[in-house]
Scaffold this active site. Structure first.
Site, PDB file in Angstrom:
ATOM      1  CG  HIS A 114      -2.085  -0.979   1.072  1.00 47.40           C
ATOM      2  ND1 HIS A 114      -2.909  -1.332   2.113  1.00 47.40           N
ATOM      3  CD2 HIS A 114      -2.532  -1.694   0.006  1.00 47.40           C
ATOM      4  CE1 HIS A 114      -3.812  -2.223   1.690  1.00 47.40           C
ATOM      5  NE2 HIS A 114      -3.588  -2.468   0.426  1.00 47.40           N
ATOM      6  CB  CYS A 122       6.542  12.836  -9.523  1.00 49.71           C
ATOM      7  SG  CYS A 122       6.297  14.260 -10.600  1.00 49.71           S
TER       8      CYS A 122
HETATM    9  P1  OAD Z   1      -7.521  -2.504  10.488  1.00 50.48           P
HETATM   10  O1  OAD Z   1      -7.602  -1.297  11.363  1.00 50.48           O
HETATM   11  O2  OAD Z   1      -8.650  -2.750   9.563  1.00 50.48           O
HETATM   12  O3  OAD Z   1      -7.349  -3.812  11.371  1.00 50.48           O
HETATM   13  C1  OAD Z   1      -6.361  -3.921  12.352  1.00 50.48           C
HETATM   14  C2  OAD Z   1      -6.475  -5.281  13.001  1.00 50.48           C
HETATM   15  O4  OAD Z   1      -5.447  -5.386  13.964  1.00 50.48           O
HETATM   16  C3  OAD Z   1      -7.803  -5.534  13.727  1.00 50.48           C
HETATM   17  O5  OAD Z   1      -8.322  -6.810  13.378  1.00 50.48           O
HETATM   18  C4  OAD Z   1      -7.408  -5.514  15.213  1.00 50.48           C
HETATM   19  O6  OAD Z   1      -8.154  -6.417  15.993  1.00 50.48           O
HETATM   20  C5  OAD Z   1      -5.964  -5.953  15.146  1.00 50.48           C
HETATM   21  N1  OAD Z   1      -5.135  -5.470  16.270  1.00 50.48           N
HETATM   22  C6  OAD Z   1      -5.252  -4.325  16.971  1.00 50.48           C
HETATM   23  N2  OAD Z   1      -4.308  -4.244  17.907  1.00 50.48           N
HETATM   24  C7  OAD Z   1      -3.562  -5.362  17.799  1.00 50.48           C
HETATM   25  C8  OAD Z   1      -2.435  -5.883  18.517  1.00 50.48           C
HETATM   26  N3  OAD Z   1      -1.870  -5.203  19.506  1.00 50.48           N
HETATM   27  N4  OAD Z   1      -1.952  -7.079  18.133  1.00 50.48           N
HETATM   28  C9  OAD Z   1      -2.504  -7.787  17.125  1.00 50.48           C
HETATM   29  N5  OAD Z   1      -3.567  -7.346  16.429  1.00 50.48           N
HETATM   30  C10 OAD Z   1      -4.095  -6.156  16.752  1.00 50.48           C
HETATM   31  O7  OAD Z   1      -6.127  -2.401   9.689  1.00 50.48           O
HETATM   32  P2  OAD Z   1      -5.658  -3.201   8.385  1.00 50.48           P
HETATM   33  O8  OAD Z   1      -6.263  -4.551   8.350  1.00 50.48           O
HETATM   34  O9  OAD Z   1      -4.197  -3.072   8.305  1.00 50.48           O
HETATM   35  O10 OAD Z   1      -5.462   0.718   3.372  1.00 50.48           O
HETATM   36  O11 OAD Z   1      -6.323  -2.322   7.251  1.00 50.48           O
HETATM   37  C11 OAD Z   1      -6.111  -2.688   5.916  1.00 50.48           C
HETATM   38  C12 OAD Z   1      -6.090  -1.470   5.048  1.00 50.48           C
HETATM   39  O12 OAD Z   1      -7.276  -0.705   5.268  1.00 50.48           O
HETATM   40  C13 OAD Z   1      -4.973  -0.487   5.353  1.00 50.48           C
HETATM   41  O13 OAD Z   1      -3.749  -0.816   4.746  1.00 50.48           O
HETATM   42  C14 OAD Z   1      -5.510   0.793   4.813  1.00 50.48           C
HETATM   43  C15 OAD Z   1      -6.911   0.702   5.352  1.00 50.48           C
HETATM   44  O14 OAD Z   1      -7.895   1.393   4.682  1.00 50.48           O
HETATM   45  C16 OAD Z   1      -5.335   1.823   2.650  1.00 50.48           C
HETATM   46  O15 OAD Z   1      -5.296   2.932   3.147  1.00 50.48           O
HETATM   47  C17 OAD Z   1      -5.285   1.551   1.166  1.00 50.48           C
END
Ligand code: OAD
Length: 238
Positions: A114, A122
């Protein structure tokens, strides 16, 4: 489940998400009070939002880039760096995160599907350049000098980086591990099915069951700073 199998594991693909950086103090996206409660996705994470209000978007990512100075990698990042150094098989570390905590934790090879906060794209010459300061002041592109930089972050509706390489690795891996991601955003959310369809074992390490938990052979729930070092120890002891 994985005990006994580890000895046969030669190729591992790891996918990380915001949860791995949560204990370092970076907000996740979908938790209560997370980034997507504070900001509208359409405003700060789409090409249309950028076209409508570039200053809002540049400022949002300038702030997130600056905030990296106040956080540090946690034991989960360090454990994956240790795995990279000590695992005798092949490892591909793919992250959805735009922070630099894997690198600062010691990982030398990280695929940022991402994009990265510390990179500029740019819109004129399409070159990507390392970037450490602000963009709101419209600095020139280091390559073509046009004042047309945008954050090198993949927005909704755009194609993530290096999908060919990732799918090739998913075709041949023995083990797919998903760490700290909600499984809400494709294509990353589909990697587990892809790996399984190709015969890999699959493991989820997450604070709580994710949207795709049922797709994994095994899920372990708890903080990444505990679960990831434990799992790395198991792999290296096998
Ligand atoms: P999310 O915020 O959707 O999910 C984070 C996950 O991490 C959740 O399932 C939480 O339960 C878990 N979590 C929180 N604290 C934790 C800890 N201490 N240890 C282990 N797990 C924990 O984030 P992503 O799945 O990364 O994309 O989101 C995916 C994409 O959505 C991102 O890359 C971003 C966003 O929109 C773009 O911006 C293109």
């Amino acid at each position: 489940m994985l005990e006994g199998l580890m000895a046969e594991i030669g190729r591992i693909v790891i996918l990380t998400g915001a949860g791995i950086s949560a204990e370092s103090g970076i907000d996740t996206f979908r938790s209560a009070g997370g980034l997507w409660e504070q900001h509208r996705v359409e405003d700060v994470a789409t090409p249309e939002g950028f076209a409508r209000n570039p200053n809002l978007v540049l400022n949002f990512y300038d702030m997130r880039r600056a905030a990296l100075a106040n956080v540090a990698p946690n034991p989960a990042h360090s454990a994956l760096a240790r795995l990279e150094r000590e695992f005798s098989g092949e490892l591909l570390l793919v992250t959805q995160n735009v922070d630099d905590l894997h690198e600062r934790g010691g990982s030398a090879r990280v695929l940022h599907m991402h994009g990265e906060l510390k990179s500029a794209l740019c819109t004129a010459c399409e070159m990507r350049s390392p970037w450490h300061t602000t963009m709101i002041d419209r600095p020139p592109c280091p390559v073509c000098r046009a004042p047309t930089l945008r954050p090198d972050v993949v927005w909704f509706g755009e194609m993530p980086y290096e999908m060919g390489r990732i799918y090739r690795a998913l075709e041949t891996c023995d083990l797919f591990v998903s760490i700290g991601t909600s499984g809400a955003v494709y294509p990353a959310a589909g990697f587990v099915q892809e790996a399984r369809a190709n015969g890999a074992r699959t493991l989820e390490l997450n604070l709580e069951p994710s949207e795709g938990s049922r797709c994994f052979h095994e899920t372990r729930h708890g903080p990444a700073s505990v679960l990831v070092p434990q799992w790395v120890e198991e792999v290296l002891d096998a």
